[in-house]
Design a protein around this motif. Structure first.
Motif, short mmCIF file in Angstrom:
data_model
loop_
_atom_site.label_atom_id
_atom_site.label_comp_id
_atom_site.label_asym_id
_atom_site.label_seq_id
_atom_site.Cartn_x
_atom_site.Cartn_y
_atom_site.Cartn_z
N MET A 34 0.83 -1.21 0.00
CA MET A 34 0.00 0.00 0.00
C MET A 34 0.87 1.26 0.00
SD MET A 34 -3.09 -1.00 2.63
CE MET A 34 -4.32 -2.22 2.17
N LYS A 35 1.99 1.22 0.72
CA LYS A 35 2.89 2.38 0.73
C LYS A 35 3.51 2.60 -0.64
CE LYS A 35 4.07 2.24 5.64
NZ LYS A 35 5.14 2.03 6.65
N LYS A 36 3.81 1.51 -1.34
CA LYS A 36 4.33 1.66 -2.70
C LYS A 36 3.29 2.29 -3.61
CE LYS A 36 7.68 -2.14 -2.68
NZ LYS A 36 8.07 -3.43 -3.31
N VAL A 37 2.04 1.86 -3.45
CA VAL A 37 0.95 2.45 -4.24
C VAL A 37 0.82 3.93 -3.91
CG1 VAL A 37 -1.55 2.43 -4.61
CG2 VAL A 37 -0.29 0.27 -4.45
N GLU A 38 0.96 4.25 -2.61
CA GLU A 38 0.87 5.65 -2.18
C GLU A 38 1.93 6.51 -2.86
OE1 GLU A 38 1.16 8.19 2.00
OE2 GLU A 38 1.00 6.01 2.05
N LYS A 39 3.11 5.92 -3.11
CA LYS A 39 4.20 6.65 -3.77
C LYS A 39 4.08 6.65 -5.29
CE LYS A 39 7.50 5.83 -0.04
NZ LYS A 39 8.79 5.19 0.36
N GLY A 40 3.05 5.99 -5.81
CA GLY A 40 2.81 6.04 -7.25
C GLY A 40 3.11 4.76 -7.99
N ASP A 41 3.61 3.74 -7.29
CA ASP A 41 3.91 2.46 -7.94
C ASP A 41 2.64 1.61 -7.97
OD1 ASP A 41 4.93 0.17 -8.97
OD2 ASP A 41 6.32 -0.25 -7.31
N MET A 42 2.03 1.54 -9.16
CA MET A 42 0.79 0.78 -9.29
C MET A 42 1.03 -0.63 -9.80
SD MET A 42 -1.33 3.02 -8.23
CE MET A 42 -2.89 2.27 -8.64
N ASP A 43 2.30 -0.99 -10.03
CA ASP A 43 2.62 -2.33 -10.54
C ASP A 43 2.95 -3.30 -9.40
OD1 ASP A 43 2.34 -1.45 -13.19
OD2 ASP A 43 4.38 -0.64 -13.18
N VAL A 44 2.13 -3.31 -8.38
CA VAL A 44 2.35 -4.20 -7.24
C VAL A 44 1.25 -5.24 -7.20
CG1 VAL A 44 3.53 -2.43 -5.89
CG2 VAL A 44 1.05 -2.66 -5.69
N LYS A 45 1.55 -6.36 -6.49
CA LYS A 45 0.57 -7.43 -6.41
C LYS A 45 0.79 -8.23 -5.14
CE LYS A 45 -1.30 -11.40 -8.91
NZ LYS A 45 -1.16 -12.27 -10.11
N PHE A 46 -0.29 -8.54 -4.44
CA PHE A 46 -0.22 -9.39 -3.25
C PHE A 46 -0.17 -10.83 -3.71
CE2 PHE A 46 -2.03 -11.78 0.30
CZ PHE A 46 -1.32 -11.26 1.37
N ASP A 47 1.01 -11.48 -3.58
CA ASP A 47 1.21 -12.80 -4.17
C ASP A 47 1.37 -13.91 -3.13
OD1 ASP A 47 3.60 -11.96 -3.17
OD2 ASP A 47 4.69 -12.01 -5.07
N LEU A 48 1.00 -13.64 -1.85
CA LEU A 48 1.05 -14.70 -0.85
C LEU A 48 -0.19 -15.59 -0.98
CD1 LEU A 48 2.26 -12.75 2.32
CD2 LEU A 48 3.63 -14.07 0.71
N LYS A 49 0.03 -16.87 -0.98
CA LYS A 49 -1.09 -17.83 -1.09
C LYS A 49 -1.58 -18.19 0.32
CE LYS A 49 -0.59 -17.97 -5.54
NZ LYS A 49 -1.60 -17.31 -6.41
#
Length: 573
Positions: free
Chosen positions: A332-347
């Motif tokens: 979420m902090k990365k998204v806040e800084k403008g990085d929209m290429d993130v993904k929650f990949d924990l199964k």
């Protein structure tokens, strides 16, 4: 650091587990310590009480034996016969009576392990008897204090406290027992029997007191006067400590805290039943409760060990439970800084897994929405930016052409040539569409071109000063930010002014910001008769906020004697 722990989810879990784990541990440790401490204190106190009572009873019994000896002697017919003898009765008769008294005193003292001098002092000065080699001078006259004490005693006997050195035995006497010897028929005083008690006798008795390092034992008479003590030996005849005197004398037994010679102590005392004497044992607290300190250290070590185990377990549990939450928080902090290429990949198959899937869907929808909105907003912003720039250049050009027109009417051809040349450089710079960003040095040169035109118009009416830090020259700035401010200072400040004036252009770095101050000594804000005051400034401020951000722009410094407009932009490389 502590505030970060309190705010984080893992930190809160850690604190929660820590409280759950340590609080019962500390409670149980404290309860165990209190109970153990109380039990040890009770046992120590009980043991000391019993010991003091036993030794006190031993001392009391011995003193009662000495008193019984004096009573037996005072009632002895042989003693009374000796004291009734006259000097004229003859030596042989007196000798026989003295031998009888010797047998009597020897019979009484031989069974006693301690040496006890016995003195029989008759009213008739030649009737004297002593179990020692000589009669002490203090008993040679009946005017002594001991005899006064015996005479005033209710039961014809007294116990007299004094410390006196017996030179013949090299011993200290601390207590004297005295009793009257009276005639059975007439009750006339025939003499006195006196027993001296050596200090060594008390030492032997007090040696039976349970030994604590640094302890002291006092024996007090009925009046609270110290007979002897185990350590000091120099307080015989003095009253017990004033601050604790009433506590001891007004109670049969007890204990209390005290401070003796700046040492915190505990005092235990009891009353001897026969003599009424007091026995007081004083023990330094740090010695008395030394075992308690060992127990305290043991409890502390045990508590620390279990606390460390609890902390470790709390840390392990909190990290395992908070790791996926922290991972999601980092995304979420990365998204806040403008990085929209993130993904929650924990199964994960729990609620955190559902939360991660919802996060991934939200990011995808947000990206699609941003792409649409961003393009639209960018186009609107670019159009507004160009419109503001277009408002700046025509304003100055119209003014300049008006000046050239005036000069043509006046046939000032040389001035027209200089002004047209400066205007050409100004327009060439303005029409350059390679980039909206230029170096500060280039923009300052453009300001100088503008001021060249104005100086042709106004002559020596305006004095111009430049004070720009050379470190700024290679830094980038948006076009036409400084020139409109200088133009505003001339048109609305210096031009309406009667007489000469100046304008200062300052550039410097402050608090990692690039700052430009445009100063003039014109008519001041709001006093210009010309229309359009503030329009150029508003356009510049809006340009800065569109390009650099809302925290930058123009400001008016206060408490200055001159007019100043301050431009602030970020210090970017």
């Amino acid at each position: 650091m502590i505030s970060k722990i309190k705010k984080s989810f893992g930190g809160k879990l850690f604190i929660f587990f820590l409280i759950i784990g340590i609080q019962p541990l500390l409670f149980m440790t404290a309860a165990a310590y209190i109970n153990t401490n109380q039990m040890i204190s009770e046992k120590i106190n009980s043991s000391i009480y019993e010991n003091v009572k036993i030794v006190g009873n031993l001392l009391d019994s011995s003193l009662e034996t000495f008193l019984n000896m004096a009573r037996f002697i005072s009632h002895s017919d042989d003693v009374k016969t000796l004291l009734n003898k006259e000097w004229s009765d003859g030596f042989d008769s007196r000798f026989i009576d003295v031998q009888k008294v010797y047998k009597l005193t020897n019979l009484l003292t031989v069974a006693h392990k301690n040496e006890v001098p016995v003195y029989i002092v008759g009213v008739k000065k030649y009737n004297r008897f002593s179990t020692t080699d000589h009669l002490p001078p203090i008993y040679a006259t009946l005017k002594g204090e001991i005899f006064n004490q015996i005479d005033m005693a209710a039961k014809n006997e007294t116990i007299y406290t004094q410390r006196r050195f017996d030179a013949s035995k090299s011993k200290d006497i601390v207590l004297t027992l005295g009793r009257k010897i009276c005639d059975d028929a007439s009750d006339e005083i025939l003499g006195y029997v006196i027993l001296d008690i050596y200090d060594e006798y008390f030492d032997k008795v007090l040696d039976n007191v349970k030994v604590f390092e640094g302890n002291n034992v006092y024996v007090l008479d009925k009046n609270g006067v110290i007979i002897t003590d185990k350590q000091n030996k120099n307080m015989t005849g003095f009253k017990f400590y004033d601050e604790y005197y009433n506590m001891v004398m007004n109670n049969e037994e007890g204990k209390f805290s005290c401070n003796i010679q700046n040492i915190d102590c505990m005092a235990f005392f009891t009353t001897l039943p026969n003599t009424g004497f007091k026995m007081v044992e004083i023990i330094p607290s740090k010695i008395l409760y030394g075992d308690k300190r060992v127990i305290i250290k043991s409890f502390i070590i045990i508590a620390l060990i279990f606390s460390l185990i609890s902390i470790g377990a709390s840390l392990f549990l909190s990290k395992n439970l908070s790791r996926p939450i922290n991972y999601l928080s980092g995304l979420m902090k990365k998204v806040e800084k403008g990085d929209m290429d993130v993904k929650f990949d924990l199964k994960r198959d729990d609620e955190i897994g559902l939360l991660g899937d919802s996060f991934n869907k939200m990011i995808k929808k947000t990206k699609d929405l941003i792409d649409k909105v961003y393009i639209k907003q960018y186009l609107l912003k670019e159009a507004e930016f160009k419109e503001l720039k277009s408002q700046a250049n025509p304003h100055f050009i119209y003014n300049t052409l008006e000046s050239i027109n005036c000069m043509a009417r006046l046939k000032d051809y040389e001035g027209i040539t200089d002004m047209v040349t400066a205007l050409g450089k100004f327009l060439r710079y303005s029409l350059n569409k390679d980039s909206d960003m230029v170096t500060i040095k280039e923009d300052i040169e453009q300001v100088k071109n503008y001021l060249t035109i104005q100086q042709i118009r106004f002559g020596d009416k305006i004095k111009i000063n430049f004070d720009v830090d050379e470190r700024l020259y290679d830094k980038k700035i948006l076009k036409f930010l400084i020139q409109p401010l200088v133009e505003n200072a001339i048109i609305h400040g210096l031009e309406p002014k009667i007489g000469k004036g100046f304008i200062n252009i300052k550039g410097y770095i402050k608090d990692d910001l690039i700052v430009f101050d445009i100063e003039d000594d014109g008519v001041g804000f709001g006093r210009s008769p010309k229309p359009g005051f503030g329009l150029g400034m508003k356009n510049v401020d809006k340009l800065v906020k569109i390009h650099y951000g809302k925290e930058y722009g123009l400001s008016i410094p206060e408490n200055l004697d001159i007019t100043c407009v301050r431009l602030t932009i970020p210090n970017e490389e």
